[in-house]
Design a protein around this motif. Sequence first.
Motif, PDB file in Angstrom:
ATOM      1  N   ARG A 138       0.813  -1.210   0.000  1.00  0.00           N
ATOM      2  CA  ARG A 138       0.000   0.000   0.000  1.00  0.00           C
ATOM      3  C   ARG A 138       0.850   1.264   0.000  1.00  0.00           C
ATOM      4  N   SER A 139       2.069   1.168   0.534  1.00  0.00           N
ATOM      5  CA  SER A 139       2.967   2.324   0.546  1.00  0.00           C
ATOM      6  C   SER A 139       4.133   2.169  -0.432  1.00  0.00           C
ATOM      7  N   HIS A 140       4.135   1.085  -1.192  1.00  0.00           N
ATOM      8  CA  HIS A 140       5.199   0.828  -2.175  1.00  0.00           C
ATOM      9  C   HIS A 140       4.545   0.243  -3.426  1.00  0.00           C
ATOM     10  N   ARG A 141       3.950   1.101  -4.221  1.00  0.00           N
ATOM     11  CA  ARG A 141       3.129   0.646  -5.336  1.00  0.00           C
ATOM     12  C   ARG A 141       3.939   0.051  -6.487  1.00  0.00           C
ATOM     13  N   ASP A 142       5.255   0.216  -6.450  1.00  0.00           N
ATOM     14  CA  ASP A 142       6.080  -0.347  -7.514  1.00  0.00           C
ATOM     15  C   ASP A 142       6.467  -1.796  -7.253  1.00  0.00           C
ATOM     16  N   VAL A 143       5.941  -2.368  -6.177  1.00  0.00           N
ATOM     17  CA  VAL A 143       6.188  -3.772  -5.842  1.00  0.00           C
ATOM     18  C   VAL A 143       4.950  -4.591  -6.189  1.00  0.00           C
ATOM     19  N   SER A 144       5.139  -5.684  -6.901  1.00  0.00           N
ATOM     20  CA  SER A 144       4.016  -6.578  -7.184  1.00  0.00           C
ATOM     21  C   SER A 144       4.039  -7.754  -6.214  1.00  0.00           C
ATOM     22  N   ILE A 145       2.888  -8.397  -6.072  1.00  0.00           N
ATOM     23  CA  ILE A 145       2.760  -9.560  -5.194  1.00  0.00           C
ATOM     24  C   ILE A 145       2.267 -10.740  -6.013  1.00  0.00           C
ATOM     25  N   CYS A 146       3.001 -11.840  -5.930  1.00  0.00           N
ATOM     26  CA  CYS A 146       2.616 -13.099  -6.570  1.00  0.00           C
ATOM     27  C   CYS A 146       2.490 -14.158  -5.484  1.00  0.00           C
ATOM     28  N   VAL A 147       1.376 -14.864  -5.460  1.00  0.00           N
ATOM     29  CA  VAL A 147       1.144 -15.877  -4.431  1.00  0.00           C
ATOM     30  C   VAL A 147       1.146 -17.276  -5.039  1.00  0.00           C
ATOM     31  N   VAL A 148       1.994 -18.137  -4.492  1.00  0.00           N
ATOM     32  CA  VAL A 148       2.005 -19.555  -4.863  1.00  0.00           C
ATOM     33  C   VAL A 148       0.975 -20.261  -3.989  1.00  0.00           C
ATOM     34  N   VAL A 149      -0.007 -20.905  -4.611  1.00  0.00           N
ATOM     35  CA  VAL A 149      -1.118 -21.517  -3.871  1.00  0.00           C
ATOM     36  C   VAL A 149      -1.011 -23.039  -3.940  1.00  0.00           C
ATOM     37  N   PRO A 150      -0.344 -23.668  -2.953  1.00  0.00           N
ATOM     38  CA  PRO A 150      -0.242 -25.127  -2.961  1.00  0.00           C
ATOM     39  C   PRO A 150      -1.530 -25.814  -2.512  1.00  0.00           C
ATOM     40  N   ASP A 151      -2.310 -25.110  -1.678  1.00  0.00           N
ATOM     41  CA  ASP A 151      -3.579 -25.657  -1.165  1.00  0.00           C
ATOM     42  C   ASP A 151      -4.542 -24.508  -0.908  1.00  0.00           C
ATOM     43  N   LEU A 152      -5.825 -24.782  -1.060  1.00  0.00           N
ATOM     44  CA  LEU A 152      -6.848 -23.814  -0.687  1.00  0.00           C
ATOM     45  C   LEU A 152      -7.120 -23.933   0.813  1.00  0.00           C
ATOM     46  N   PRO A 153      -7.328 -22.801   1.500  1.00  0.00           N
ATOM     47  CA  PRO A 153      -7.424 -22.843   2.973  1.00  0.00           C
ATOM     48  C   PRO A 153      -8.565 -23.694   3.503  1.00  0.00           C
ATOM     49  N   GLU A 154      -9.685 -23.760   2.776  1.00  0.00           N
ATOM     50  CA  GLU A 154     -10.819 -24.534   3.270  1.00  0.00           C
ATOM     51  C   GLU A 154     -10.553 -26.035   3.279  1.00  0.00           C
ATOM     52  N   SER A 184      -0.823 -11.594  -9.065  1.00  0.00           N
ATOM     53  CA  SER A 184      -0.812 -12.821  -9.866  1.00  0.00           C
ATOM     54  C   SER A 184      -0.746 -14.037  -8.955  1.00  0.00           C
ATOM     55  N   PHE A 185      -1.106 -15.197  -9.525  1.00  0.00           N
ATOM     56  CA  PHE A 185      -1.114 -16.447  -8.773  1.00  0.00           C
ATOM     57  C   PHE A 185      -0.329 -17.525  -9.510  1.00  0.00           C
ATOM     58  N   VAL A 186       0.307 -18.382  -8.722  1.00  0.00           N
ATOM     59  CA  VAL A 186       0.873 -19.629  -9.229  1.00  0.00           C
ATOM     60  C   VAL A 186       0.028 -20.744  -8.622  1.00  0.00           C
ATOM     61  N   LEU A 187      -0.681 -21.486  -9.478  1.00  0.00           N
ATOM     62  CA  LEU A 187      -1.621 -22.501  -9.012  1.00  0.00           C
ATOM     63  C   LEU A 187      -1.125 -23.895  -9.362  1.00  0.00           C
ATOM     64  N   LEU A 188      -1.587 -24.866  -8.593  1.00  0.00           N
ATOM     65  CA  LEU A 188      -1.220 -26.254  -8.871  1.00  0.00           C
ATOM     66  C   LEU A 188      -2.202 -26.928  -9.817  1.00  0.00           C
ATOM     67  N   THR A 189      -3.435 -26.385  -9.902  1.00  0.00           N
ATOM     68  CA  THR A 189      -4.423 -26.899 -10.853  1.00  0.00           C
ATOM     69  C   THR A 189      -5.243 -25.731 -11.386  1.00  0.00           C
ATOM     70  N   ASP A 190      -5.771 -25.896 -12.598  1.00  0.00           N
ATOM     71  CA  ASP A 190      -6.615 -24.859 -13.200  1.00  0.00           C
ATOM     72  C   ASP A 190      -7.858 -24.586 -12.366  1.00  0.00           C
ATOM     73  N   LYS A 191      -8.426 -25.642 -11.786  1.00  0.00           N
ATOM     74  CA  LYS A 191      -9.693 -25.496 -11.074  1.00  0.00           C
ATOM     75  C   LYS A 191      -9.571 -24.652  -9.809  1.00  0.00           C
ATOM     76  N   MET A 192      -8.354 -24.469  -9.310  1.00  0.00           N
ATOM     77  CA  MET A 192      -8.163 -23.612  -8.136  1.00  0.00           C
ATOM     78  C   MET A 192      -8.710 -22.205  -8.379  1.00  0.00           C
ATOM     79  N   MET A 193      -8.536 -21.699  -9.591  1.00  0.00           N
ATOM     80  CA  MET A 193      -8.986 -20.344  -9.886  1.00  0.00           C
ATOM     81  C   MET A 193     -10.494 -20.205  -9.716  1.00  0.00           C
ATOM     82  N   ASP A 194     -11.249 -21.289  -9.928  1.00  0.00           N
ATOM     83  CA  ASP A 194     -12.702 -21.242  -9.749  1.00  0.00           C
ATOM     84  C   ASP A 194     -13.083 -20.899  -8.314  1.00  0.00           C
ATOM     85  N   ARG A 195     -12.226 -21.276  -7.361  1.00  0.00           N
ATOM     86  CA  ARG A 195     -12.541 -21.069  -5.952  1.00  0.00           C
ATOM     87  C   ARG A 195     -11.983 -19.761  -5.384  1.00  0.00           C
ATOM     88  N   LEU A 196     -11.047 -19.161  -6.081  1.00  0.00           N
ATOM     89  CA  LEU A 196     -10.470 -17.909  -5.584  1.00  0.00           C
ATOM     90  C   LEU A 196     -11.407 -16.751  -5.890  1.00  0.00           C
TER      91      LEU A 196
END
Length: 398
Positions: A138-154, A184-196
Motif C-alpha cells: 500500500r505504501s510501495h506501489r512499484d512492488v508486485s505480489i505473486c502468491v504460490v497456492v499449494p492448497d486452498l485454505p478450506e 498474480s497467482f501460481v496454481l497447482l491446478t486450473d480449477k483452483m482459480m474457480d474457488r479464488l
Amino acid sequence: MRRILIIGCLYSETQKNVFLQKSKRGFQFAAQKFQEALIDGFLSNDVELTVITIPSLSTYPFGYKQLFVKSCDFIYKDKNIGVSKGFINLPLINRPCKKSTIKEIETWYKKCRIEDNKCIVIYGLHLFQLNIASEFKRSHRDVSICVVVPDLPEYMGCNKYYRKLGLKERQTKAIYHNLTNVDSFVLLTDKMMDRLPVKRPYVVVEGIIKGVPPEIKDKGEIRSILYTGGVNKRYGIQDLVEAFEMIKYNNYRLLICGSGDAVDFIKEASSIDSRISYLGVLPSDEIASLQKNATLLVNPRHSNEVFTDYSFPSKTMEYLLSGTPTVMCHLGCIPSDYDEHLFYFEDESLEGMKDKLVEICEENPVVLRTKGEKAAFFILNHKNPKVQVKKILDLIGS
C-alpha cells in the motif's frame, strides 16, 4: 534487474535437524522441497533473491517440544540469503512481530533500484504473510505480489477445536479478503482459480522437483509396495491396507512411511499381517532410497474426494523421479502429459485396487523398468526448477 523476495515457511539448513528432533508431528517435508526448488529455480534464472521465512511448525506443547523458536540467518547451500523469523510457538500467537517483519521487507526494498522489477512471492495462503505483504504494498506501489497456492485454505487440515470454534472459517474469509492486493497467482491446478474470489493472471505449475537420473536396480523376487507421505484416512490409506491384505502371496510386502491419523490402524494391521510394515517418519534420503528399491509406489487417494481437484499430490513427481513404477487413482488434478508415465486404478474398489497391484507387480520387469526410466526423464526434463520457475517469471514480467 529482477529482484524477488520470497516470504515462505521453510527451514534454514541450520534448523532442519533441530526441528525434526523436536517435532512430534507436522514436519513439512513436501512444502520444504517445493520451496527449496523455488529458490533453485529463481537462482538458476539469474534473479537477485532474498528469503524471509516463518518456519511452519506444530505448536507447543503437543506438536513441538520447545516454546520459543529463535530468529537466525536463513542459510541455503551454505549461503546466507535472508532471515528465519522467531516467534512464541503457542496456538493463535505462533507468528513473529509484525513490525520487525515489515522492517525486514523494508531492508530488502532499500537494496532495490528504481528501475528494478520488484516482486514479493508468497508461498501459501497464510494470513500473516498476506497481511504484511499487503500492508507493505500500500505504501510501495512499484512492488508486485505473486502468491504460490499449494492448497486452498478450506481444504487444509487444522486442529478440530480450531474448526469447532469457527476460527477456521473466519481465517479462510480473512485470507480471501487479503487477496485484493495480489497481482498474480501460481496454481497447482486450473480449477483452483474457480474457488479464488479474486481473479488475476495466473500460471499452473503443478509442482517443481530437482534431482538426478535414477540408478535403476534389480528388484528381486520380493514384491515391495511402498507408500510415503501423509498417513491420513482421507488419503485412502486404509483402503490400501485392506486391498493389500486381500493379496495372498507370501512374497508381497507393504511398506508405509509418514505420520497422520491412520498410524494406529496401520500398526494394528501390521501386528496381524507380518507382510505389512510401518516405518514411521524417516529422513528424505532414506525415503528416496526406499522409493528406488521398491517394486511399486502407490498413492491410494481416491478421485471422488472433492479436494483432489484443488491440489496436486507432490509425491507424484517424487515417485516418478525415483524411476520406480507408480500407480494411483486418476485424479482430476493430473495433467494429461503425466498419463503415459503412470499406472491408474481404473476400478477404485478394494477388489479393483488389489487386482491392479498384483497385475503391475507381476508385469515383465523390462516393461516396468522402461516405464520407470521414461517417467524419471520426463520429470527431470520438464518439471525441473529452471523450467518451472521460468513460467513464474514470465507471469510476473507480463
